[in-house]
Write a protein that holds these residues in place. Structure first.
Motif, mmCIF file in Angstrom:
data_model
loop_
_atom_site.group_PDB
_atom_site.id
_atom_site.type_symbol
_atom_site.label_atom_id
_atom_site.label_comp_id
_atom_site.label_asym_id
_atom_site.label_seq_id
_atom_site.Cartn_x
_atom_site.Cartn_y
_atom_site.Cartn_z
ATOM 1 N N PRO A 1 48.220 41.542 42.895
ATOM 2 C CA PRO A 1 49.252 40.855 42.105
ATOM 3 C C PRO A 1 48.944 39.363 41.966
ATOM 4 C CG PRO A 1 50.270 42.352 43.663
ATOM 5 C CD PRO A 1 48.807 42.305 44.007
ATOM 6 N N GLY A 2 49.146 38.851 40.745
ATOM 7 C CA GLY A 2 48.881 37.436 40.500
ATOM 8 C C GLY A 2 47.437 37.129 40.172
ATOM 9 N N SER A 3 46.578 38.132 40.223
ATOM 10 C CA SER A 3 45.159 37.921 39.920
ATOM 11 C C SER A 3 44.976 37.545 38.450
ATOM 12 C CB SER A 3 44.367 39.191 40.235
ATOM 13 O OG SER A 3 43.033 39.077 39.771
ATOM 14 N N ASN A 4 43.957 36.732 38.201
ATOM 15 C CA ASN A 4 43.607 36.382 36.830
ATOM 16 C C ASN A 4 42.643 37.384 36.212
ATOM 17 O OD1 ASN A 4 45.139 33.987 36.781
ATOM 18 N ND2 ASN A 4 43.507 32.872 37.852
ATOM 19 N N ALA A 5 42.251 38.386 36.994
ATOM 20 C CA ALA A 5 41.318 39.394 36.479
ATOM 21 C C ALA A 5 41.944 40.170 35.333
ATOM 22 C CB ALA A 5 40.910 40.343 37.602
ATOM 23 N N GLY A 6 41.176 40.341 34.271
ATOM 24 C CA GLY A 6 41.671 41.090 33.125
ATOM 25 C C GLY A 6 40.832 42.304 32.796
ATOM 26 N N SER A 7 39.684 42.429 33.483
ATOM 27 C CA SER A 7 38.795 43.565 33.262
ATOM 28 C C SER A 7 37.934 43.741 34.502
ATOM 29 C CB SER A 7 37.903 43.331 32.039
ATOM 30 O OG SER A 7 36.865 42.430 32.352
ATOM 31 N N PRO A 8 37.261 44.888 34.643
ATOM 32 C CA PRO A 8 36.384 45.077 35.806
ATOM 33 C C PRO A 8 35.308 44.008 35.923
ATOM 34 C CG PRO A 8 36.815 47.185 34.757
ATOM 35 C CD PRO A 8 37.389 46.127 33.844
ATOM 36 N N ALA A 9 34.888 43.435 34.801
ATOM 37 C CA ALA A 9 33.844 42.400 34.844
ATOM 38 C C ALA A 9 34.269 41.198 35.683
ATOM 39 C CB ALA A 9 33.497 41.947 33.427
ATOM 40 N N ASP A 10 35.576 40.973 35.774
ATOM 41 C CA ASP A 10 36.081 39.827 36.531
ATOM 42 C C ASP A 10 36.014 40.031 38.040
ATOM 43 O OD1 ASP A 10 36.708 38.429 34.165
ATOM 44 O OD2 ASP A 10 38.627 39.487 34.014
ATOM 45 N N LEU A 11 35.584 41.203 38.471
ATOM 46 C CA LEU A 11 35.486 41.481 39.911
ATOM 47 C C LEU A 11 34.080 41.260 40.454
ATOM 48 C CD1 LEU A 11 37.655 44.729 40.152
ATOM 49 C CD2 LEU A 11 38.362 42.346 40.498
ATOM 50 N N LEU B 1 52.037 53.447 41.654
ATOM 51 C CA LEU B 1 52.941 52.725 42.547
ATOM 52 C C LEU B 1 52.476 51.281 42.728
ATOM 53 C CD1 LEU B 1 55.313 52.568 44.506
ATOM 54 C CD2 LEU B 1 53.831 53.566 46.269
ATOM 55 N N ALA B 2 51.179 51.093 42.906
ATOM 56 C CA ALA B 2 50.649 49.743 43.076
ATOM 57 C C ALA B 2 50.897 48.897 41.833
ATOM 58 C CB ALA B 2 49.153 49.803 43.384
ATOM 59 N N VAL B 3 50.685 49.482 40.657
ATOM 60 C CA VAL B 3 50.920 48.750 39.410
ATOM 61 C C VAL B 3 52.401 48.432 39.255
ATOM 62 C CG1 VAL B 3 50.822 48.923 36.887
ATOM 63 C CG2 VAL B 3 48.872 49.662 38.277
ATOM 64 N N ALA B 4 53.273 49.381 39.622
ATOM 65 C CA ALA B 4 54.712 49.144 39.542
ATOM 66 C C ALA B 4 55.145 48.007 40.464
ATOM 67 C CB ALA B 4 55.473 50.417 39.888
ATOM 68 N N ARG B 5 54.390 47.788 41.521
ATOM 69 C CA ARG B 5 54.719 46.725 42.483
ATOM 70 C C ARG B 5 53.933 45.442 42.221
ATOM 71 N NH1 ARG B 5 54.371 49.289 48.357
ATOM 72 N NH2 ARG B 5 54.570 47.072 48.854
ATOM 73 N N GLY B 6 53.296 45.341 41.055
ATOM 74 C CA GLY B 6 52.701 44.073 40.652
ATOM 75 C C GLY B 6 51.199 44.021 40.560
ATOM 76 N N ALA B 7 50.470 45.066 40.998
ATOM 77 C CA ALA B 7 49.013 45.058 40.875
ATOM 78 C C ALA B 7 48.617 45.076 39.403
ATOM 79 C CB ALA B 7 48.414 46.259 41.607
ATOM 80 N N VAL B 8 47.446 44.536 39.116
ATOM 81 C CA VAL B 8 46.978 44.393 37.733
ATOM 82 C C VAL B 8 46.012 45.537 37.407
ATOM 83 C CG1 VAL B 8 45.792 42.896 36.085
ATOM 84 C CG2 VAL B 8 47.168 41.890 37.947
ATOM 85 N N PRO B 9 46.377 46.452 36.482
ATOM 86 C CA PRO B 9 45.484 47.565 36.152
ATOM 87 C C PRO B 9 44.263 47.085 35.372
ATOM 88 C CG PRO B 9 47.381 47.566 34.692
ATOM 89 C CD PRO B 9 47.629 46.478 35.704
ATOM 90 N N LEU B 10 43.090 47.578 35.783
ATOM 91 C CA LEU B 10 41.840 47.153 35.156
ATOM 92 C C LEU B 10 41.067 48.291 34.500
ATOM 93 C CD1 LEU B 10 40.516 44.688 37.903
ATOM 94 C CD2 LEU B 10 41.854 44.150 35.862
ATOM 95 N N GLY B 11 41.444 49.521 34.778
ATOM 96 C CA GLY B 11 40.744 50.661 34.194
ATOM 97 C C GLY B 11 40.877 51.879 35.079
ATOM 98 N N ASP B 12 40.588 53.045 34.511
ATOM 99 C CA ASP B 12 40.694 54.267 35.307
ATOM 100 C C ASP B 12 39.653 55.287 34.874
ATOM 101 O OD1 ASP B 12 41.727 55.818 33.097
ATOM 102 O OD2 ASP B 12 43.683 54.910 33.451
#
Length: 315
Positions: free
Chosen positions: A118-128, A191-202
């Motif tokens: 949560p709060g990460s600026n990552a917007g895609s897997p490349a940002d990891l 659940l993680a996304v509902a609690r604020g995690a940032v989805p990056l792909g699946d």
């Protein structure tokens, strides 16, 4: 429910789930097929089939045994305590090339997602790139994470997989910002996304069906008629979920025991009719394993995959 209480609840849920999901009340006959599950989307149709009495209707004696992580599940399978497991291509190839008599009977349908804290600026897997990603080592979870980063141009050497086998612990480390990112199965990804995690792909975005139904080879050869009946009940449950997924939202909370936030936030997968994995799917998984030194050579597709069950289903 607070974050801390949710985590404690999930850990307790997963720890006692072998008792909660061991086939319902009463003793199961010795001949019951024992199938090991994890608390994820792949397992949902089996649990629905049991709760709706579809195994009994199909004339199949089944005992479902839940595990809290793949390590415990695989140990029970290797010890002969269960007959089959919902596994993945990676684990199946490892067991097979390690000399265990196992065969893939079909794919299963699930979803595995990569999320940033949560709060990460990552917007895609490349940002990891260069960051730690919580996974369970040498499993479909790490394979999906690796594949998502590879699609974004990041090789395996370009990120740091951190082994956190227990799924709820991995999720909580992510949500507390102690992991920059993590790969999780559904429904804990939702659940993680509902609690604020940032989805990056699946895995669905990759066109992957990495989950498989794996059986002991002797059991599959000697009890294939029973296993076909199990699959008929499984597919009835899949069809019902596909037709009216909202009717099963309460099931996630009331039967599977997940926190109420899952009820509305979970996005159901579209369950596929049982089929064998494509050759390309097995080949891609084996290539990834060889690059990592997990196996020396790929298995022969015909040796690993058992086609009699899905062929019988199609008749």
């Amino acid at each position: 429910m607070s974050a801390q209480r949710t985590t404690i609840f999930l850990i307790l849920l997963f720890s006692v789930s072998a008792l909660l999901f061991a086939g319902g009340a009463g003793e199961k006959p010795d001949e019951a097929l024992k199938i090991g599950l994890l608390p994820d989307a792949d397992s949902l149709p089996f649990l629905v089939a049991r709760e709706e009495g579809r195994f009994s209707d199909a004339g199949a004696a089944v005992e479902l045994v839940m595990f809290q992580n793949p390590v415990e599940r695989d140990a029970a399978f290797q010890a002969g305590q269960i007959d089959g497991i919902i596994a993945d291509a990676i684990g199946s190839i490892l067991l097979f090339t390690g000399g265990m008599d196992v065969r893939i009977a079909s794919i299963t349908t699930g979803r595995y997602g990569l999320a940033a804290a949560p709060g990460s600026n990552a917007g895609s897997p490349a940002d990891l790139a260069g960051k730690e990603i919580g996974v369970s080592s040498n499993t479909v979870i790490e394979y999906v994470a690796s594949s998502l980063l590879s699609e974004a141009g990041i090789p395996d050497s370009g990120f740091k997989p951190l082994a956190v086998p227990k799924i709820p612990v991995r999720m909580e480390l992510l949500l507390n910002g102690k992991l920059p990112a993590a790969c999780l199965p559904e429904p804990l990804y939702a659940l993680a996304v509902a609690r604020g995690a940032v989805p990056l792909g699946d895995s669905n975005a990759l066109g992957m069906d990495p989950g498989v139904m794996l059986f002991d080879g002797e059991v599959l050869r000697e009890r294939s008629d029973e296993i076909v009946r199990v699959y008929r009940a499984y597919w009835e449950a899949c069809r019902n979920i596909n037709t009216d997924p909202d009717a099963y939202r309460d099931f996630l909370v009331d039967v599977m025991g997940f926190p109420p936030v899952i009820r509305e936030s979970f996005s159901f997968v579209e369950y596929e009719y049982p089929r064998l994995p494509e050759r390309e799917e097995i080949s891609a998984a084996a290539d990834w394993m060889m690059r990592r030194g997990m196996i020396e050579a790929p298995p022969e597709y015909e040796d690993l995959c058992f086609d009699a069950v899905v062929e019988e289903l199609e008749q």
